[in-house]
Design a protein around this motif. Structure first.
Motif, mmCIF file in Angstrom:
data_model
loop_
_atom_site.group_PDB
_atom_site.id
_atom_site.type_symbol
_atom_site.label_atom_id
_atom_site.label_comp_id
_atom_site.label_asym_id
_atom_site.label_seq_id
_atom_site.Cartn_x
_atom_site.Cartn_y
_atom_site.Cartn_z
ATOM 1 N N GLN A 1 0.825 -1.204 0.000
ATOM 2 C CA GLN A 1 0.000 0.000 0.000
ATOM 3 C C GLN A 1 0.862 1.259 0.000
ATOM 4 O O GLN A 1 0.574 2.222 -0.709
ATOM 5 C CB GLN A 1 -0.940 -0.004 1.205
ATOM 6 C CG GLN A 1 -2.045 -1.048 1.115
ATOM 7 C CD GLN A 1 -2.961 -1.002 2.313
ATOM 8 O OE1 GLN A 1 -2.561 -1.369 3.419
ATOM 9 N NE2 GLN A 1 -4.186 -0.567 2.116
ATOM 10 N N VAL B 1 2.296 1.951 -3.468
ATOM 11 C CA VAL B 1 1.291 2.475 -4.395
ATOM 12 C C VAL B 1 0.987 3.938 -4.077
ATOM 13 O O VAL B 1 0.952 4.794 -4.969
ATOM 14 C CB VAL B 1 0.010 1.621 -4.344
ATOM 15 C CG1 VAL B 1 -1.119 2.289 -5.131
ATOM 16 C CG2 VAL B 1 0.274 0.227 -4.891
ATOM 17 N N VAL B 2 0.782 4.247 -2.802
ATOM 18 C CA VAL B 2 0.427 5.605 -2.393
ATOM 19 C C VAL B 2 1.558 6.589 -2.693
ATOM 20 O O VAL B 2 1.318 7.715 -3.162
ATOM 21 C CB VAL B 2 0.074 5.633 -0.889
ATOM 22 C CG1 VAL B 2 -0.054 7.072 -0.381
ATOM 23 C CG2 VAL B 2 -1.215 4.875 -0.632
ATOM 24 N N LEU C 1 1.067 -0.347 -9.591
ATOM 25 C CA LEU C 1 -0.085 -1.102 -9.117
ATOM 26 C C LEU C 1 0.358 -2.062 -8.024
ATOM 27 O O LEU C 1 1.518 -2.455 -7.957
ATOM 28 C CB LEU C 1 -0.769 -1.853 -10.258
ATOM 29 C CG LEU C 1 0.087 -2.827 -11.066
ATOM 30 C CD1 LEU C 1 -0.351 -4.252 -10.815
ATOM 31 C CD2 LEU C 1 -0.025 -2.511 -12.544
ATOM 32 N N THR D 1 -5.955 4.964 -2.094
ATOM 33 C CA THR D 1 -5.898 3.930 -3.127
ATOM 34 C C THR D 1 -7.305 3.592 -3.592
ATOM 35 O O THR D 1 -8.290 3.864 -2.900
ATOM 36 C CB THR D 1 -5.223 2.642 -2.613
ATOM 37 O OG1 THR D 1 -6.034 2.063 -1.569
ATOM 38 C CG2 THR D 1 -3.827 2.909 -2.088
ATOM 39 N N ARG D 2 -7.400 2.998 -4.772
ATOM 40 C CA ARG D 2 -8.682 2.482 -5.239
ATOM 41 C C ARG D 2 -8.466 1.080 -5.807
ATOM 42 O O ARG D 2 -7.447 0.803 -6.437
ATOM 43 C CB ARG D 2 -9.324 3.392 -6.276
ATOM 44 C CG ARG D 2 -8.560 3.556 -7.566
ATOM 45 C CD ARG D 2 -9.258 4.548 -8.502
ATOM 46 N NE ARG D 2 -8.471 4.809 -9.697
ATOM 47 C CZ ARG D 2 -8.579 4.133 -10.824
ATOM 48 N NH1 ARG D 2 -9.462 3.137 -10.911
ATOM 49 N NH2 ARG D 2 -7.831 4.423 -11.871
ATOM 50 N N HIS E 1 -7.045 -7.925 -3.659
ATOM 51 C CA HIS E 1 -7.229 -6.595 -4.233
ATOM 52 C C HIS E 1 -6.123 -6.287 -5.242
ATOM 53 O O HIS E 1 -4.941 -6.495 -4.965
ATOM 54 C CB HIS E 1 -7.179 -5.524 -3.133
ATOM 55 C CG HIS E 1 -8.368 -5.524 -2.233
ATOM 56 N ND1 HIS E 1 -9.126 -4.404 -1.990
ATOM 57 C CD2 HIS E 1 -8.941 -6.519 -1.506
ATOM 58 C CE1 HIS E 1 -10.109 -4.699 -1.153
ATOM 59 N NE2 HIS E 1 -10.010 -5.983 -0.846
ATOM 60 N N MET F 1 -4.854 -2.896 -6.814
ATOM 61 C CA MET F 1 -5.073 -1.485 -6.473
ATOM 62 C C MET F 1 -4.109 -0.559 -7.203
ATOM 63 O O MET F 1 -3.006 -0.965 -7.597
ATOM 64 C CB MET F 1 -4.935 -1.287 -4.960
ATOM 65 C CG MET F 1 -3.510 -1.434 -4.442
ATOM 66 S SD MET F 1 -3.400 -1.326 -2.643
ATOM 67 C CE MET F 1 -3.831 -3.017 -2.223
ATOM 68 N N VAL F 2 -4.552 0.666 -7.378
ATOM 69 C CA VAL F 2 -3.726 1.745 -7.909
ATOM 70 C C VAL F 2 -3.932 2.961 -7.019
ATOM 71 O O VAL F 2 -4.827 2.976 -6.165
ATOM 72 C CB VAL F 2 -4.080 2.080 -9.369
ATOM 73 C CG1 VAL F 2 -3.849 0.881 -10.283
ATOM 74 C CG2 VAL F 2 -5.520 2.570 -9.481
ATOM 75 N N ARG F 3 -3.121 3.973 -7.222
ATOM 76 C CA ARG F 3 -3.286 5.200 -6.438
ATOM 77 C C ARG F 3 -4.539 5.931 -6.889
ATOM 78 O O ARG F 3 -4.810 6.052 -8.080
ATOM 79 C CB ARG F 3 -2.056 6.101 -6.583
ATOM 80 C CG ARG F 3 -1.985 7.178 -5.516
ATOM 81 C CD ARG F 3 -0.556 7.682 -5.346
ATOM 82 N NE ARG F 3 -0.077 8.335 -6.533
ATOM 83 C CZ ARG F 3 -0.290 9.631 -6.815
ATOM 84 N NH1 ARG F 3 -0.980 10.376 -5.983
ATOM 85 N NH2 ARG F 3 0.200 10.165 -7.904
ATOM 86 N N ALA F 4 -5.317 6.398 -5.925
ATOM 87 C CA ALA F 4 -6.569 7.084 -6.237
ATOM 88 C C ALA F 4 -6.304 8.325 -7.084
ATOM 89 O O ALA F 4 -5.298 9.014 -6.905
ATOM 90 C CB ALA F 4 -7.275 7.479 -4.935
ATOM 91 N N ARG G 1 -5.279 8.748 -9.984
ATOM 92 C CA ARG G 1 -4.158 8.749 -10.919
ATOM 93 C C ARG G 1 -4.620 8.312 -12.310
ATOM 94 O O ARG G 1 -5.369 7.351 -12.444
ATOM 95 C CB ARG G 1 -3.053 7.807 -10.438
ATOM 96 C CG ARG G 1 -1.860 7.806 -11.376
ATOM 97 C CD ARG G 1 -0.829 6.762 -11.048
ATOM 98 N NE ARG G 1 0.228 6.781 -12.046
ATOM 99 C CZ ARG G 1 1.197 5.879 -12.137
ATOM 100 N NH1 ARG G 1 1.248 4.876 -11.281
ATOM 101 N NH2 ARG G 1 2.113 5.976 -13.077
#
Length: 302
Positions: free
Chosen positions: A136, A139-140, A146, A158-159, A273, A275-278, A280
């Motif tokens: 996490q 990614v952040v 990812l 993140t999303r 999950h 995830m990618v950075r929200a 982005r």
């Protein structure tokens, strides 16, 4: 704003990542005094402090976190633009950086990257195996494009672009009496010798919480950071462990270990999950990778 030029922002991201001006200077191959001087100059021009200094290093202030977010957005948009212009394709392809839990590694390679690379040979990948919190963080903070993690704590930064329910299972030696069962209670697993991942991994937190609700304290025979070591522990007949099915399906199909469902409600409602950075905008190389992994990895099929 002139104070926030691209050179400073790149250096500031390294300072924020390293938590130390000295280590950042080593990474950037510049004198620590040069970074300190520029940082003090920018803080004076902005009229706010960006970092707090201590003997242990530096931490970002609220203003510093805003500047870091701005720097990450600038970095992401530059990458997106260059990708759109075809710069990376002309030079052999942009590297897609993937932070992933070890338990996903076989699935990622076999069902994800191998066929993806065959279809898109210009893509290149950098894989970093890490624990849930570190995935996490990467990614952040922009260290990974990812992340693939098991049951991470939800974060606004993140999303999830893909997720699927993946219950935690018991993994037991094939000669164990538990191997004959379709499901076992967590208390039964804990009553036998077992190995478990350390506290950096979400699985340890899940099992500890479920055990605590039952009035049990975890007393593992072996504690490790390696899923491969857990599987070898079980395969050697020493005891059981706890993993999602996709992490050990290959070994189970070979008859090296047995997988049993855990009859514990809290361990059934957990998920994998991607995830990618929200907020982005992903470059095409990363977007293609995300779409392919979400559609083809076993971890994201319930």
């Amino acid at each position: 704003m002139d104070a926030l030029d691209s050179r400073f922002l790149r250096a500031f991201l390294v300072v924020a990542r390293e938590g130390s001006i000295r280590r950042a200077a080593e990474r950037l191959n510049v004198a620590p005094s040069a970074i300190s001087r520029k940082l003090a100059e920018v803080e004076a021009r902005l009229g706010v402090g960006l970092v707090e200094r201590s003997a242990q290093g530096i931490v970002l202030t609220d203003a510093g976190r805003l500047v870091r977010e701005h720097a990450l957005v600038r970095q992401d948009e530059e990458t997106f633009l260059l990708d759109q212009l075809g710069k990376f394709r002309a030079s052999g392809g942009q590297v897609v950086r993937i932070a992933v839990g070890e338990g996903f590694a076989a699935d990622l390679m076999q069902n994800g990257l191998a066929p993806l690379a065959e279809k898109h040979p210009h893509l290149r990948f950098r894989i970093n195996i890490a624990g849930t919190e570190e995935i996490q963080r990467q990614v952040v903070e922009g260290d990974a494009d990812l992340g693939i993690a098991y049951n991470p704590v939800p974060m606004e930064a993140t999303r999830a672009v893909a997720l699927a329910r993946q219950p935690l299972c018991g993994v037991v030696p094939v000669q164990s009496p538990l191997a004959e069962r379709r499901s076992v209670r967590l208390a039964e697993m804990l009553d036998h010798p077992f190995a478990i991942l350390d506290a950096r991994h979400g699985i340890r937190v899940l099992v500890a919480r479920a055990a605590g609700d039952l009035g049990f304290a975890l007393r593992p025979q072996v504690e490790t950071s390696s899923i491969a070591a857990l599987i070898r522990y079980v395969g050697a007949g020493m005891g059981g462990s706890f993993l999602p099915r996709f992490s050990v399906s290959i070994q189970a199909e070979r008859g090296e270990v047995a997988i049993v469902e855990l009859d514990e409600e809290s361990l059934r409602h957990v998920s994998a999950h991607l995830m990618v950075r929200a907020r982005r905008r992903l470059p095409q190389s990363a977007s293609t990778t995300v779409e392919y992994l979400a559609a083809n990895m076993s971890a994201f099929r319930e």
